[in-house]
Write a protein that holds these residues in place. Structure first.
Motif, PDB file in Angstrom:
ATOM      1  N   ASP A 135       4.317 -26.165 -14.618  1.00  0.00           N
ATOM      2  CA  ASP A 135       3.493 -27.291 -14.193  1.00  0.00           C
ATOM      3  C   ASP A 135       4.328 -28.570 -14.270  1.00  0.00           C
ATOM      4  N   TYR A 168       6.843 -28.557 -17.488  1.00  0.00           N
ATOM      5  CA  TYR A 168       6.874 -27.668 -18.658  1.00  0.00           C
ATOM      6  C   TYR A 168       6.513 -26.271 -18.183  1.00  0.00           C
ATOM      7  N   GLU A 208      -7.878 -30.933 -14.151  1.00  0.00           N
ATOM      8  CA  GLU A 208      -6.766 -31.661 -13.541  1.00  0.00           C
ATOM      9  C   GLU A 208      -6.722 -31.291 -12.072  1.00  0.00           C
ATOM     10  N   GLU A 210      -5.041 -30.698  -8.966  1.00  0.00           N
ATOM     11  CA  GLU A 210      -3.647 -30.421  -8.606  1.00  0.00           C
ATOM     12  C   GLU A 210      -3.612 -29.532  -7.369  1.00  0.00           C
ATOM     13  N   ASP A 242      -5.789 -27.354 -13.421  1.00  0.00           N
ATOM     14  CA  ASP A 242      -5.062 -27.069 -14.655  1.00  0.00           C
ATOM     15  C   ASP A 242      -5.891 -27.591 -15.836  1.00  0.00           C
ATOM     16  N   LYS A 262      -3.468 -26.381 -23.001  1.00  0.00           N
ATOM     17  CA  LYS A 262      -3.364 -26.098 -21.567  1.00  0.00           C
ATOM     18  C   LYS A 262      -3.462 -24.603 -21.253  1.00  0.00           C
ATOM     19  N   GLY A 358       1.201 -31.022 -10.970  1.00  0.00           N
ATOM     20  CA  GLY A 358       0.787 -32.067 -11.919  1.00  0.00           C
ATOM     21  C   GLY A 358      -0.427 -32.761 -11.328  1.00  0.00           C
ATOM     22  N   THR A 359      -1.232 -33.340 -12.194  1.00  0.00           N
ATOM     23  CA  THR A 359      -2.430 -34.041 -11.758  1.00  0.00           C
ATOM     24  C   THR A 359      -2.076 -35.068 -10.689  1.00  0.00           C
TER      25      THR A 359
HETATM   26 MN    MN Z   1      -1.295 -30.159 -15.241  1.00  0.00          MN
END
Ligand code: MN
Length: 429
Positions: A135, A168, A208, A210, A242, A262, A358-359
């Motif tokens: 992510d 990550y 999130e 995404e 996410d 997460k 990612g958001t």
């Molecule tokens: Mn995320």
């Protein structure tokens, strides 16, 4: 090779309503189980799910080199592994056979019966066996907002952020298909003002907004992929939620980053929209404020996509509450940059790897991609249609993400990605 499947003037002999996400120009790929309990790879036109296993068996892919069981599988990984030439040939052929002028399948009722299903009569499954899930953190607006809340305005954007796509490694085993119910997770957190942590169900369950992209086999271990080639290895995109437990995340994330806040679940939409189908919606991404190092420099500025995104909460009384409207084009780092950066140390990517964007937050408050930002850390609750308020998600809330591209000729949509929050499981101790 031409992407004949994208011809905006083509009409299908299958009925497609105006404003449908899945016109004949889309031709996404997914995996479903039919009412006869057969699992197959398929595509979708309008409200019809098309069994590509049967389609192949009955000879409609004749002349395209495909293994006999290519589509009779429970994941798209092998098909994705075959590479872009195969994806194009297959999409082009499907477009040809379902073209209004083509009688071959249209006039063969026996074949239609085994190939075409009402989309409401099939159950969508996770379309890929997710090998690895990464992510990213590529929306500058999101990184800035979260940084301000977690570290204060002075340290909001870390000094590395404008130089590389930060990411990550997530958890592949808990990636689930849209519609899967989401259990409120337990975890360790430090309540505000306390010095000792507690363990319990999260009180700050968030979504999130995404997208994610799916790769084919990219590189051998030890061999980076150049940014100019990166795009060739991306099969397609999905909507992605996410899920995040902000209280768990806040307590655990220093120094190694997100972990149990997460990894309890991430949801993806079931139809993978190919990069080929999205081609007409390419657009410029944001101008990069700092010139990246050469391995991240792109030849073109047209490296983003105009994909309208929205997220809503459906409460248990059926009310739909729109939370936010964002757009993929706000992302600061492109998918090509993410992929080039990911392989720059020689890390090998494989068919079926999943890369979250990612958001995706936009510049204004009504375009933020998470409740954390929309309620500014829980300080500004949102009032829903039924009069109740939310800082984070309640049990029973169904989060619905949608996304689509549209120009004056065609609409290419992603369908939806949903997940309903369930109360925490009862623990034995
Ligand atoms: Mn995320």
């Amino acid at each position: 090779m031409q992407i004949a499947a994208n011809n905006p003037n083509r009409k299908s002999w299958l009925n497609v309503a105006d404003n449908c996400d899945f016109p004949i120009q889309n031709i996404p790929f997914g995996v479903f189980i039919t009412k006869d309990d057969i699992i197959t790879i398929g595509t979708r036109i309008g409200e019809y799910a098309i069994d590509l296993g049967a389609f192949h068996q009955l000879g409609y892919f004749e002349g395209i080199p495909l293994t006999d069981d290519m589509f009779m599988q429970d994941s798209l990984n092998d098909f994705i592994s075959d590479g872009r030439k195969t994806w194009r040939l297959v999409r082009n052929r499907i477009a040809e056979v379902f073209d209004a002028e083509n009688a071959s399948l249209r006039d063969n009722l026996k074949h239609r019966e085994v190939i075409i299903f009402d989309v409401n009569e099939v159950e969508m499954l996770l379309p890929i066996s997710v090998g690895d899930y990464t992510d990213f953190y590529s929306s500058k607006e999101h990184a800035n907002n979260v940084g301000m809340m977690f570290r204060g305005a002075d340290n909001a954007l870390m000094p590395n952020w404008l130089h590389m796509p930060i990411g990550y490694h997530g958890r592949a085993s808990s990636v689930v298909v849209s519609g899967t119910k989401i259990r409120r997770p337990y975890g360790q957190m430090l309540p505000n003002g306390e010095t000792q942590p507690v363990f319990g169900p999260t009180k700050a369950l968030d979504m999130e907004l995404e997208t994610a992209f799916i790769t084919t086999d990219v590189n051998n271990l030890g061999e980076p992929i150049s940014i100019d080639e990166a795009h060739d290895y991306i099969f397609g995109m999905v909507l992605f939620n996410d899920w995040s437990a902000r209280d768990i995340q806040k307590w655990e994330y220093v120094p190694l980053g997100p972990f149990l806040g997460k990894s309890f679940a991430s949801s993806m939409s079931p139809w993978i929209i190919t990069m080929d189908a999205l081609e007409p919606f390419k657009c410029d991404g944001p101008k990069q404020e700092v010139t990246p190092l050469p391995y991240l420099q792109q030849k073109t500025t047209e490296n983003s996509y105009d994909i309208k995104l929205q997220a809503a909460i459906e409460t248990e009384n059926g009310d739909l509450n729109l939370l936010t409207e964002s757009n993929f084009k706000y992302l600061y780092w492109s998918m090509a940059q993410q992929l080039a950066h990911h392989t720059s140390n020689g890390c090998n990517l494989r068919a079926g790897d999943l890369m979250g964007s990612g958001t995706i937050s936009g510049p204004t408050k009504n375009s933020y991609g998470s409740l954390l930002e929309l309620t500014w850390g829980g300080k500004e609750p949102i009032t829903l249609k039924d009069g109740t308020t939310r800082t984070f998600l309640n049990d029973g809330d169904n989060v619905i993400i949608r996304g689509y591209c549209k120009n004056d000729k065609v609409r290419i949509g992603f369908g939806k990605c949903t997940g309903k929050i369930m109360p925490p499981v009862k623990l034995k101790k």
